[in-house]
Enzyme design. Structure first.
Site, short mmCIF file in Angstrom:
data_model
loop_
_atom_site.label_atom_id
_atom_site.label_comp_id
_atom_site.label_asym_id
_atom_site.label_seq_id
_atom_site.Cartn_x
_atom_site.Cartn_y
_atom_site.Cartn_z
N GLU A 90 0.60 3.83 1.94
CA GLU A 90 0.97 4.23 3.31
C GLU A 90 2.22 3.48 3.77
OE1 GLU A 90 -1.94 3.27 2.17
OE2 GLU A 90 -3.61 4.21 3.20
N CYS B 289 0.83 -1.20 0.00
CA CYS B 289 0.00 0.00 0.00
C CYS B 289 0.87 1.26 0.00
CB CYS B 289 -0.88 0.03 1.25
SG CYS B 289 -2.25 -1.14 1.20
N CYS C 143 -2.65 -1.00 7.29
CA CYS C 143 -1.99 0.32 7.27
C CYS C 143 -2.35 1.13 8.49
CB CYS C 143 -2.35 1.06 5.99
SG CYS C 143 -1.44 0.40 4.57
#
Ligand code: THU
Length: 132
Positions: free
Chosen positions: A52, A50, A86
């Site tokens: 993040e 991801c 995340c």
């Protein structure tokens, strides 16, 4: 440059041949420096990462382990919420009141905090009775 602009800029670099869903994230370290990340997918789907996670990895590689602000942006119908994993990753390096700005590319924003995104999180205190 604002943190959201940094996230918007790095989003262009996302590698998303499978979902075609580009996400950009930026975190501000305690020093004030901005670190960016985008999602990077893989043909073995679970190996994708991801945005993040990328921004956090850039921050740690840059020598910082405390973040003071987060921004995430995607071309979604509503401001994109970080996935569960995340949220836990952000909580590792921020505080419960650390501001998180979620945004759409069309200009909608939602201001929240790490604590609101992950109430009752698992933290080091829960391991206090573990033998060592
Ligand atoms: N994704 C992120 O990068 N961050 C989020 O907060 C939500 C989802 C990515 C993972 C995958 O590459 C794509 O979006 C679709 O799930």
């Amino acid at each position: 440059m604002s943190l959201l602009d940094a996230a918007r800029e790095v989003r262009d670099a996302a590698y998303v041949p499978y979902s075609h869903f580009k996400v950009g994230a930026a975190v501000r370290g305690k020093s004030g420096a901005i670190y960016r990340g985008c999602n990077v997918e893989n043909v073995a789907y679970p190996e994708g990462t991801c945005a993040e996670a990328g921004a956090i990895a850039a921050m740690v590689a840059g020598g910082e382990t405390e973040l003071t602000e987060v921004a995430v942006i995607a071309d979604s119908p509503a401001p994109v919420p970080p996935c569960g994993g995340c949220r836990q990753k952000l909580a590792e390096f921020g505080c419960s009141d650390t501001p998180v700005l979620l945004a759409t590319t069309s200009g909608e924003t939602l201001a929240t905090t790490i604590g609101e995104l992950l109430p009752g999180r698992f933290d080091a205190g829960h391991m206090e009775r573990a033998g060592s």
